[in-house]
Write a protein that holds these residues in place. Structure first.
Motif, PDB file in Angstrom:
ATOM      1  N   MET A   1       0.825  -1.208   0.000  1.00  0.00           N
ATOM      2  CA  MET A   1       0.000   0.000   0.000  1.00  0.00           C
ATOM      3  C   MET A   1       0.856   1.253   0.000  1.00  0.00           C
ATOM      4  SD  MET A   1      -2.980  -1.048   2.742  1.00  0.00           S
ATOM      5  CE  MET A   1      -3.812   0.534   2.630  1.00  0.00           C
ATOM      6  N   VAL A   2       0.294   2.332  -0.524  1.00  0.00           N
ATOM      7  CA  VAL A   2       0.950   3.636  -0.497  1.00  0.00           C
ATOM      8  C   VAL A   2       0.850   4.193   0.923  1.00  0.00           C
ATOM      9  CG1 VAL A   2       0.892   5.996  -1.364  1.00  0.00           C
ATOM     10  CG2 VAL A   2       0.442   4.095  -2.930  1.00  0.00           C
ATOM     11  N   LYS A   3       1.989   4.559   1.526  1.00  0.00           N
ATOM     12  CA  LYS A   3       2.019   5.015   2.914  1.00  0.00           C
ATOM     13  C   LYS A   3       2.269   6.518   3.041  1.00  0.00           C
ATOM     14  CE  LYS A   3       1.519   0.894   4.739  1.00  0.00           C
ATOM     15  NZ  LYS A   3       0.304   0.560   5.527  1.00  0.00           N
ATOM     16  N   LEU A   4       3.211   7.033   2.258  1.00  0.00           N
ATOM     17  CA  LEU A   4       3.546   8.451   2.308  1.00  0.00           C
ATOM     18  C   LEU A   4       3.657   9.001   0.893  1.00  0.00           C
ATOM     19  CD1 LEU A   4       6.492   8.469   4.917  1.00  0.00           C
ATOM     20  CD2 LEU A   4       4.128   9.106   5.375  1.00  0.00           C
ATOM     21  N   THR A   5       3.333  10.275   0.733  1.00  0.00           N
ATOM     22  CA  THR A   5       3.521  10.954  -0.548  1.00  0.00           C
ATOM     23  C   THR A   5       4.020  12.365  -0.266  1.00  0.00           C
ATOM     24  OG1 THR A   5       1.680   9.710  -1.532  1.00  0.00           O
ATOM     25  CG2 THR A   5       2.432  11.678  -2.705  1.00  0.00           C
ATOM     26  N   MET A   6       5.139  12.727  -0.879  1.00  0.00           N
ATOM     27  CA  MET A   6       5.697  14.059  -0.693  1.00  0.00           C
ATOM     28  C   MET A   6       6.214  14.601  -2.025  1.00  0.00           C
ATOM     29  SD  MET A   6       7.651  13.597   3.007  1.00  0.00           S
ATOM     30  CE  MET A   6       7.742  15.340   3.396  1.00  0.00           C
ATOM     31  N   ILE A   7       6.048  15.912  -2.214  1.00  0.00           N
ATOM     32  CA  ILE A   7       6.489  16.581  -3.446  1.00  0.00           C
ATOM     33  C   ILE A   7       7.380  17.745  -3.038  1.00  0.00           C
ATOM     34  CG2 ILE A   7       5.727  17.836  -5.510  1.00  0.00           C
ATOM     35  CD1 ILE A   7       3.033  16.348  -5.263  1.00  0.00           C
ATOM     36  N   ALA A   8       8.535  17.880  -3.699  1.00  0.00           N
ATOM     37  CA  ALA A   8       9.474  18.953  -3.336  1.00  0.00           C
ATOM     38  C   ALA A   8      10.157  19.511  -4.578  1.00  0.00           C
ATOM     39  CB  ALA A   8      10.522  18.441  -2.350  1.00  0.00           C
ATOM     40  N   ARG A   9      10.611  20.749  -4.457  1.00  0.00           N
ATOM     41  CA  ARG A   9      11.385  21.371  -5.538  1.00  0.00           C
ATOM     42  C   ARG A   9      12.834  20.914  -5.410  1.00  0.00           C
ATOM     43  NH1 ARG A   9      10.210  27.489  -5.626  1.00  0.00           N
ATOM     44  NH2 ARG A   9      11.639  27.517  -3.855  1.00  0.00           N
ATOM     45  N   VAL A  10      13.391  20.429  -6.495  1.00  0.00           N
ATOM     46  CA  VAL A  10      14.728  19.838  -6.445  1.00  0.00           C
ATOM     47  C   VAL A  10      15.816  20.888  -6.245  1.00  0.00           C
ATOM     48  CG1 VAL A  10      16.442  18.542  -7.795  1.00  0.00           C
ATOM     49  CG2 VAL A  10      14.048  17.849  -7.828  1.00  0.00           C
ATOM     50  N   THR A  11      15.646  22.074  -6.796  1.00  0.00           N
ATOM     51  CA  THR A  11      16.708  23.081  -6.756  1.00  0.00           C
ATOM     52  C   THR A  11      17.114  23.478  -5.339  1.00  0.00           C
ATOM     53  OG1 THR A  11      14.971  24.731  -7.111  1.00  0.00           O
ATOM     54  CG2 THR A  11      16.272  24.074  -9.025  1.00  0.00           C
ATOM     55  N   ASP A  12      16.159  23.476  -4.408  1.00  0.00           N
ATOM     56  CA  ASP A  12      16.485  23.876  -3.031  1.00  0.00           C
ATOM     57  C   ASP A  12      15.880  22.951  -1.966  1.00  0.00           C
ATOM     58  OD1 ASP A  12      13.839  24.523  -3.368  1.00  0.00           O
ATOM     59  OD2 ASP A  12      14.085  26.668  -3.013  1.00  0.00           O
ATOM     60  N   GLY A  13      15.203  21.871  -2.396  1.00  0.00           N
ATOM     61  CA  GLY A  13      14.620  20.928  -1.441  1.00  0.00           C
ATOM     62  C   GLY A  13      13.357  21.414  -0.761  1.00  0.00           C
ATOM     63  N   LEU A  14      12.795  22.555  -1.223  1.00  0.00           N
ATOM     64  CA  LEU A  14      11.596  23.109  -0.589  1.00  0.00           C
ATOM     65  C   LEU A  14      10.409  22.167  -0.752  1.00  0.00           C
ATOM     66  CD1 LEU A  14      10.421  25.787   0.757  1.00  0.00           C
ATOM     67  CD2 LEU A  14       9.520  26.288  -1.531  1.00  0.00           C
ATOM     68  N   PRO A  15       9.783  21.701   0.371  1.00  0.00           N
ATOM     69  CA  PRO A  15       8.587  20.854   0.236  1.00  0.00           C
ATOM     70  C   PRO A  15       7.417  21.669  -0.310  1.00  0.00           C
ATOM     71  CG  PRO A  15       9.001  21.375   2.547  1.00  0.00           C
ATOM     72  CD  PRO A  15      10.171  21.919   1.782  1.00  0.00           C
ATOM     73  N   LEU A  16       6.743  21.133  -1.303  1.00  0.00           N
ATOM     74  CA  LEU A  16       5.644  21.840  -1.955  1.00  0.00           C
ATOM     75  C   LEU A  16       4.278  21.301  -1.549  1.00  0.00           C
ATOM     76  CD1 LEU A  16       7.191  22.036  -5.550  1.00  0.00           C
ATOM     77  CD2 LEU A  16       7.230  23.803  -3.787  1.00  0.00           C
ATOM     78  N   ALA A  17       4.185  19.985  -1.353  1.00  0.00           N
ATOM     79  CA  ALA A  17       2.896  19.366  -0.984  1.00  0.00           C
ATOM     80  C   ALA A  17       3.167  17.985  -0.413  1.00  0.00           C
ATOM     81  CB  ALA A  17       1.984  19.269  -2.206  1.00  0.00           C
ATOM     82  N   GLU A  18       2.195  17.472   0.336  1.00  0.00           N
ATOM     83  CA  GLU A  18       2.287  16.099   0.830  1.00  0.00           C
ATOM     84  C   GLU A  18       0.902  15.594   1.180  1.00  0.00           C
ATOM     85  OE1 GLU A  18       3.057  15.680   5.465  1.00  0.00           O
ATOM     86  OE2 GLU A  18       4.725  16.739   4.515  1.00  0.00           O
ATOM     87  N   GLY A  19       0.794  14.271   1.345  1.00  0.00           N
ATOM     88  CA  GLY A  19      -0.455  13.683   1.771  1.00  0.00           C
ATOM     89  C   GLY A  19      -0.652  13.953   3.260  1.00  0.00           C
ATOM     90  N   LEU A  20      -1.648  14.747   3.617  1.00  0.00           N
ATOM     91  CA  LEU A  20      -1.804  15.194   5.010  1.00  0.00           C
ATOM     92  C   LEU A  20      -2.140  14.063   5.972  1.00  0.00           C
ATOM     93  CD1 LEU A  20      -3.710  18.571   4.463  1.00  0.00           C
ATOM     94  CD2 LEU A  20      -1.272  18.212   4.902  1.00  0.00           C
ATOM     95  N   ASP A  21      -2.884  13.073   5.502  1.00  0.00           N
ATOM     96  CA  ASP A  21      -3.265  11.962   6.380  1.00  0.00           C
ATOM     97  C   ASP A  21      -2.273  10.803   6.323  1.00  0.00           C
ATOM     98  OD1 ASP A  21      -5.529  13.274   7.222  1.00  0.00           O
ATOM     99  OD2 ASP A  21      -6.782  12.466   5.617  1.00  0.00           O
ATOM    100  N   ASP A  22      -1.207  10.973   5.571  1.00  0.00           N
ATOM    101  CA  ASP A  22      -0.261   9.873   5.381  1.00  0.00           C
ATOM    102  C   ASP A  22       0.526   9.568   6.645  1.00  0.00           C
ATOM    103  OD1 ASP A  22      -1.152   9.952   2.836  1.00  0.00           O
ATOM    104  OD2 ASP A  22       0.756  10.481   1.892  1.00  0.00           O
ATOM    105  N   GLY A  23       0.878   8.302   6.809  1.00  0.00           N
ATOM    106  CA  GLY A  23       1.770   7.891   7.874  1.00  0.00           C
ATOM    107  C   GLY A  23       1.117   7.559   9.192  1.00  0.00           C
TER     108      GLY A  23
END
Length: 206
Positions: A1-23
């Motif tokens: 099953m999918v447990k965590l989802t995270m999205i980030a900008r590669v140039t500086d590692g800034l997190p952009l979005a994630e699954g709020l109920d994940d984990g």
């Protein structure tokens, strides 16, 4: 099953979005999130070149894709099909680019696109049960193959970054010390020149 989802900008590692109920059902979920953030930091520093990779960590596997200078990452059970994990990420990527593509570079604060969680949750539900007709069809789809995608261990991946950081720090320290040595050598040369000149003057005076 999918447990965590995270999205980030590669140039500086800034997190952009994630699954709020994940984990919530993951033991030590904060530890895994810290590993993800360390991975994003490594990617921002250019330590990992692969645009697609799977990284094993305990009973789970991180899968990520990088496109348009954005990293889309999910953590799944080891038993979860790799093919479905990457197709899940492709779905997220396509929608994220469509909705937020124009603002990705200008985002200045963490989780600027947190509303994308609605799409993450909706898409995650579609991929949770590997036995649905839809997912079986995706597993049989020969157009999307994942055999070429490298699988590595999290200690190996994060360790590489740590070693490179140590080498960088050592190099900076040596450069700094060499500057100090050069300055001291110049001062010593000036002192020696002054003493020699003074002795010559004293000899001439006598």
């Amino acid at each position: 099953m999918v447990k965590l989802t995270m999205i980030a900008r590669v140039t500086d590692g800034l997190p952009l979005a994630e699954g709020l109920d994940d984990g919530r059902d993951v033991k030590d979920s904060e530890m895994y999130k810290q590993q993800v953030k360390a991975l994003f930091k490594n990617l921002a520093a250019g330590h990992n070149e692969a645009s697609r990779m799977s990284i094993e960590s305990g009973p789970y596997v991180f899968h990520y894709i990088i496109e348009g200078r954005v990293c889309y990452l999910t953590m799944c059970d080891r038993s979860y099909p790799k093919k479905l994990a990457f197709q899940y990420l492709e779905d997220l990527k396509n929608e994220f680019e469509r909705v937020n593509g124009a603002q990705i570079e200008t985002a200045a604060r963490p989780y600027a696109f947190i509303k994308f969680d609605t799409f993450i949750q909706k898409t995650k539900k579609l991929y949770q049960d590997t036995r649905t007709q839809r997912n079986i069809a995706k597993l049989n789809d020969e157009l999307y193959e994942v055999h070429q995608i490298m699988t590595r261990n999290v200690q190996e991946v994060l360790g590489v970054g740590e070693k490179l950081d140590q080498v960088s720090q050592m190099s900076s320290r040596l450069t700094s010390e060499s500057r100090i040595y050069a300055d001291k050598a110049r001062d010593l040369n000036r002192q020696v020149s002054f003493i020699i000149a003074l002795r010559i003057i004293l000899r001439l005076a006598s």
